[in-house]
Design an enzyme around this catalytic site. Structure first.
Site, PDB file in Angstrom:
ATOM      1  CD  GLU A 189     -54.928  75.312 -27.749  1.00 31.33           C
ATOM      2  OE1 GLU A 189     -55.593  73.947 -26.004  1.00 31.33           O
ATOM      3  OE2 GLU A 189     -53.905  76.111 -27.509  1.00 31.33           O
ATOM      4  CD  GLU A 243     -50.095  74.888 -24.636  1.00 38.96           C
ATOM      5  OE1 GLU A 243     -50.866  75.606 -25.493  1.00 38.96           O
ATOM      6  OE2 GLU A 243     -50.250  73.712 -24.540  1.00 38.96           O
TER       7      GLU A 243
END
Length: 258
Positions: free
Chosen positions: A111, A131
Site C-alpha cells: 500500500e 490481510e
C-alpha cells in the site's frame, strides 16, 4: 536529525527515505508511522526538495507491512492522520514520490508503494495484500488504489486471495513502472528522479495534481475544463516563462521553483 525507524538522506533536490527495521522485514507500527509522517511533512514544506524516494533497508524487504506482533501483543494504537508509512492517507502532496521496491512488499508495504507515483521493482520483489488471511482488510488504501491502478478483475484476484505477485507479473498487470536486476531498485529510482528533476518542479506538481484530481471528475470533458490550483500556480510562475525562453535560446532551463 536522528530517526529511530527510518533513515533520511537528502541529495540536492532529492530526498531518500529508507524504512529501517530490517530485523522485522521493515514492518511498521504506529510509532514508526508517526515518525515517517514528520519526515514527509518536512519534505512537503521545503522548497528545495522536489522529489522523494522511499525504499527498505536490507536486501530482503521493502516492507512486510503492519507489525502484527505489536497488534497481537495488544499494544497497537491507531495510526495518525497521514496513515501507514506517513503517506498512505496523504492526498495533498503534489511532489512526486518513487517507490524503490527491493524485496517483499506485503500489506501496508504494498500500500505504501501504491501511494507513490512510480514503482520500481527489483526482480526479487514480491507484492501482495494478504490481510484477509489474518482477518483484516487492506484498509491503508490497497482495496481502493489497486483497482484504480489495474483492471478490476485482476485487482480483485489479488485482494480476495492475498496471493503473491512477482515483479514481472506486477509489470505486466500495470502497477509496476519498471523491473530491474536484484539490488538495483534504488539506483533505478535515482535515474527516474533525475529525469523528473530535469523538468519544471511547478509543472511536475501541476501535472500530478491534475492527473489524480482529474480521475475523480465524472467525465473527461469536466476534467479537461477544470483548472486545478497547482496548474494555476504554474501558469503564474516565473518558470512558466523560463521554460519556453530556454527552449528558444537553445539552453537548459534554470528552474527557480517560483
Amino acid at each position: 536529525m536522528a530517526y529511530q525507524y527510518c533513515s533520511v538522506q537528502d541529495e540536492g533536490r532529492l530526498r531518500i527515505v529508507t524504512l529501517n527495521r530490517p530485523e522485522v522485514l521493515n514492518a511498521l507500527h504506529a510509532d514508526a508511522n508517526d515518525e515517517l509522517a514528520s519526515v514527509w511533512d518536512e519534505f512537503a514544506e521545503r522548497d528545495d526538495l522536489w522529489v522523494g524516494i522511499v525504499t527498505g533497508a536490507g536486501g530482503r524487504a521493502f516492507s512486510a507491512g503492519n507489525d502484527l506482533k505489536v497488534q497481537a501483543g495488544g499494544k497497537r494504537r491507531p495510526n495518525g492522520p497521514r496513515g501507514f508509512a506517513g503517506i498512505c492517507n496523504r492526498f495533498d502532496l503534489d511532489k512526486p514520490l518513487i517507490a524503490a521496491v527491493n524485496g517483499v512488499a506485503m500489506g501496508g508495504g504494498f500500500e505504501t508503494a501504491l501511494a507513490c507515483d512510480i514503482i520500481i521493482a527489483a526482480e526479487n520483489a514480491v507484492f501482495a495484500l494478504p490481510e484477509p488471511r489474518v482477518g483484516l482488510i487492506a484498509g491503508a488504501g490497497g482495496v481502493h488504489r489497486l483497482p484504480r491502478s489495474i483492471p478490476v478483475k485482476q485487482a480483485m484476484g489479488m485482494i480476495l486471495t492475498g496471493r503473491r505477485v512477482p515483479a514481472r507479473e506486477g509489470f505486466e498487470l500495470g502497477f509496476v513502472t519498471e523491473v530491474v536486476a536484484e539490488g538495483q531498485a534504488l539506483e533505478a529510482a535515482r535515474r527516474w528522479a533525475a529525469m523528473i528533476l530535469e523538468c519544471s518542479p511547478k509543472a511536475v506538481r501541476a501535472s500530478k495534481q491534475a492527473a489524480y484530481h482529474g480521475l475523480d471528475e465524472p467525465t473527461l470533458q469536466q476534467a479537461m475544463r477544470t483548472i486545478y490550483p497547482a496548474q494555476r500556480e504554474n501558469m503564474e510562475s516565473e518558470d512558466y516563462i523560463e521554460g519556453p525562453r530556454a527552449f528558444a535560446e537553445k539552453r537548459k532551463p534554470d528552474w527557480r521553483n517560483r
